[in-house]
Each structure stands twice: as C-alpha cells, then as structure tokens.
Design a protein around this motif. Structure first.
Motif, PDB file in Angstrom:
ATOM      1  N   GLU A  51       0.277  -1.612 -10.877  1.00  0.00           N
ATOM      2  CA  GLU A  51      -1.131  -1.359 -11.170  1.00  0.00           C
ATOM      3  C   GLU A  51      -1.948  -1.525  -9.737  1.00  0.00           C
ATOM      4  O   GLU A  51      -1.322  -1.970  -8.768  1.00  0.00           O
ATOM      5  CB  GLU A  51      -1.734  -2.789 -12.253  1.00  0.00           C
ATOM      6  CG  GLU A  51      -1.710  -3.960 -11.421  1.00  0.00           C
ATOM      7  CD  GLU A  51      -2.071  -5.047 -12.512  1.00  0.00           C
ATOM      8  OE1 GLU A  51      -2.276  -4.906 -13.499  1.00  0.00           O
ATOM      9  OE2 GLU A  51      -2.142  -6.402 -11.883  1.00  0.00           O
ATOM     10  N   TYR A  52      -3.018  -0.991  -9.967  1.00  0.00           N
ATOM     11  CA  TYR A  52      -4.127  -0.918  -8.534  1.00  0.00           C
ATOM     12  C   TYR A  52      -4.390  -2.487  -8.574  1.00  0.00           C
ATOM     13  O   TYR A  52      -4.904  -2.914  -9.490  1.00  0.00           O
ATOM     14  CB  TYR A  52      -5.007  -0.033  -8.642  1.00  0.00           C
ATOM     15  CG  TYR A  52      -4.943   1.385  -8.488  1.00  0.00           C
ATOM     16  CD1 TYR A  52      -4.628   1.646  -7.054  1.00  0.00           C
ATOM     17  CD2 TYR A  52      -5.017   2.551  -9.111  1.00  0.00           C
ATOM     18  CE1 TYR A  52      -4.494   2.966  -6.665  1.00  0.00           C
ATOM     19  CE2 TYR A  52      -4.781   3.816  -8.748  1.00  0.00           C
ATOM     20  CZ  TYR A  52      -4.431   4.073  -7.478  1.00  0.00           C
ATOM     21  OH  TYR A  52      -4.146   5.315  -7.149  1.00  0.00           O
ATOM     22  N   ALA A  93      -5.338   2.078  -1.893  1.00  0.00           N
ATOM     23  CA  ALA A  93      -4.106   2.180  -2.510  1.00  0.00           C
ATOM     24  C   ALA A  93      -3.232   1.107  -2.469  1.00  0.00           C
ATOM     25  O   ALA A  93      -2.127   1.087  -2.142  1.00  0.00           O
ATOM     26  CB  ALA A  93      -3.636   3.609  -2.037  1.00  0.00           C
ATOM     27  N   TRP A 133      -1.132  -1.682  -4.317  1.00  0.00           N
ATOM     28  CA  TRP A 133      -0.636  -1.866  -5.564  1.00  0.00           C
ATOM     29  C   TRP A 133       0.210  -3.399  -5.842  1.00  0.00           C
ATOM     30  O   TRP A 133       0.372  -3.872  -4.794  1.00  0.00           O
ATOM     31  CB  TRP A 133       0.680  -0.776  -5.537  1.00  0.00           C
ATOM     32  CG  TRP A 133       0.156   0.615  -5.586  1.00  0.00           C
ATOM     33  CD1 TRP A 133      -0.001   1.485  -4.123  1.00  0.00           C
ATOM     34  CD2 TRP A 133      -0.210   1.575  -6.442  1.00  0.00           C
ATOM     35  NE1 TRP A 133      -0.113   2.616  -4.429  1.00  0.00           N
ATOM     36  CE2 TRP A 133      -0.451   2.675  -6.113  1.00  0.00           C
ATOM     37  CE3 TRP A 133      -0.542   1.410  -7.833  1.00  0.00           C
ATOM     38  CZ2 TRP A 133      -0.842   3.719  -6.777  1.00  0.00           C
ATOM     39  CZ3 TRP A 133      -0.757   2.292  -8.441  1.00  0.00           C
ATOM     40  CH2 TRP A 133      -1.072   3.655  -7.998  1.00  0.00           C
ATOM     41  N   HIS A 136      -6.375  -2.532  -5.416  1.00  0.00           N
ATOM     42  CA  HIS A 136      -7.599  -2.252  -4.783  1.00  0.00           C
ATOM     43  C   HIS A 136      -7.566  -0.623  -4.781  1.00  0.00           C
ATOM     44  O   HIS A 136      -6.858  -0.146  -3.616  1.00  0.00           O
ATOM     45  CB  HIS A 136      -7.644  -2.904  -3.504  1.00  0.00           C
ATOM     46  CG  HIS A 136      -9.091  -2.551  -2.946  1.00  0.00           C
ATOM     47  ND1 HIS A 136      -9.299  -1.783  -1.727  1.00  0.00           N
ATOM     48  CD2 HIS A 136     -10.321  -2.823  -3.225  1.00  0.00           C
ATOM     49  CE1 HIS A 136     -10.252  -1.682  -1.205  1.00  0.00           C
ATOM     50  NE2 HIS A 136     -11.086  -2.499  -2.037  1.00  0.00           N
ATOM     51  N   GLU A 137      -8.018   0.244  -5.349  1.00  0.00           N
ATOM     52  CA  GLU A 137      -7.905   1.469  -5.561  1.00  0.00           C
ATOM     53  C   GLU A 137      -8.247   2.299  -4.266  1.00  0.00           C
ATOM     54  O   GLU A 137      -7.552   3.375  -3.707  1.00  0.00           O
ATOM     55  CB  GLU A 137      -8.783   2.319  -6.865  1.00  0.00           C
ATOM     56  CG  GLU A 137      -8.297   3.397  -7.038  1.00  0.00           C
ATOM     57  CD  GLU A 137      -8.826   4.262  -8.280  1.00  0.00           C
ATOM     58  OE1 GLU A 137      -8.720   5.310  -8.360  1.00  0.00           O
ATOM     59  OE2 GLU A 137      -9.295   3.503  -9.006  1.00  0.00           O
ATOM     60  N   TYR A 153       3.265   3.910 -12.214  1.00  0.00           N
ATOM     61  CA  TYR A 153       2.055   3.554 -12.681  1.00  0.00           C
ATOM     62  C   TYR A 153       1.946   4.222 -14.526  1.00  0.00           C
ATOM     63  O   TYR A 153       1.497   3.471 -15.180  1.00  0.00           O
ATOM     64  CB  TYR A 153       0.776   4.482 -12.117  1.00  0.00           C
ATOM     65  CG  TYR A 153      -0.528   4.196 -12.375  1.00  0.00           C
ATOM     66  CD1 TYR A 153      -1.163   2.905 -12.187  1.00  0.00           C
ATOM     67  CD2 TYR A 153      -1.366   4.820 -13.203  1.00  0.00           C
ATOM     68  CE1 TYR A 153      -2.260   2.381 -12.699  1.00  0.00           C
ATOM     69  CE2 TYR A 153      -2.549   4.479 -13.466  1.00  0.00           C
ATOM     70  CZ  TYR A 153      -3.123   3.406 -13.390  1.00  0.00           C
ATOM     71  OH  TYR A 153      -4.206   3.041 -13.765  1.00  0.00           O
ATOM     72  N   THR A 192       0.836  -1.184  -0.115  1.00  0.00           N
ATOM     73  CA  THR A 192      -0.078   0.029  -0.195  1.00  0.00           C
ATOM     74  C   THR A 192       0.911   1.327  -0.057  1.00  0.00           C
ATOM     75  O   THR A 192       2.117   1.010   0.357  1.00  0.00           O
ATOM     76  CB  THR A 192      -1.068   0.008   1.282  1.00  0.00           C
ATOM     77  OG1 THR A 192      -0.264   0.119   2.322  1.00  0.00           O
ATOM     78  CG2 THR A 192      -1.692  -0.931   1.282  1.00  0.00           C
ATOM     79  N   THR A 193       0.460   2.379  -0.270  1.00  0.00           N
ATOM     80  CA  THR A 193       0.948   3.546  -0.313  1.00  0.00           C
ATOM     81  C   THR A 193       1.649   4.048   1.153  1.00  0.00           C
ATOM     82  O   THR A 193       2.697   4.127   1.349  1.00  0.00           O
ATOM     83  CB  THR A 193       0.214   4.654  -0.825  1.00  0.00           C
ATOM     84  OG1 THR A 193      -0.276   4.485  -1.937  1.00  0.00           O
ATOM     85  CG2 THR A 193       1.054   6.029  -0.840  1.00  0.00           C
TER      86      THR A 193
END
Length: 77
Positions: free
Chosen positions: A58-59, A65, A67, A61-62, A52, A29-30
C-alpha cells in the motif's frame, strides 16, 4: 459477491523486490527498490503494480512513491 486479490507471479525480479522490502522492515520507495535490485524503473514499477493489485503493498505517501509491504505473497505458497 466478494472479490479475491489477484495472485502474484514470483519471478527473480519479484523475489528481489520482496527481499528488499523484508530487509527494510517492509518500507521502501520505488527509487530505492530500483537501486537495490539493479533493475530498471519500468520493471520495478510493473512488479509494484502487481503487488498493489494483489493488495500486498500500500502507499504510505503517494507523492514520493513510498510503499509498505502488507503481506508477502511468498508466504502463501
């Protein structure tokens, strides 16, 4: 006409971000990247934006965040 992903400049921060992805089997995650690299959220977010745009991540789960590293750009050099 085909488009090519933009190249990724590898600086120390980008290297830290990519190393974190590698240590976590390509997922992070971010927030986790911020914690692990001891770098500010805006700086990490800029590196993620570059990855990206280059189609290296790629995401998964947006909303959270989350990745996934698709391709390590360091392998191209």
């Amino acid at each position: 006409m085909t488009t090519q992903p933009m190249p990724v400049k590898i600086d120390d921060t980008m290297d830290d971000v990519l190393n974190t992805f590698v240590r976590t089997d390509g997922y992070a995650t971010t927030g986790y990247l911020v914690d692990e690299t001891d770098t500010s959220r805006p700086t990490v977010s800029k590196r993620l934006d570059r990855l990206y745009a280059a189609e290296c991540i790629e995401y998964v789960h947006e909303p959270t965040a989350f990745w996934r590293l698709v391709e390590d750009p360091r392998e191209d050099t």
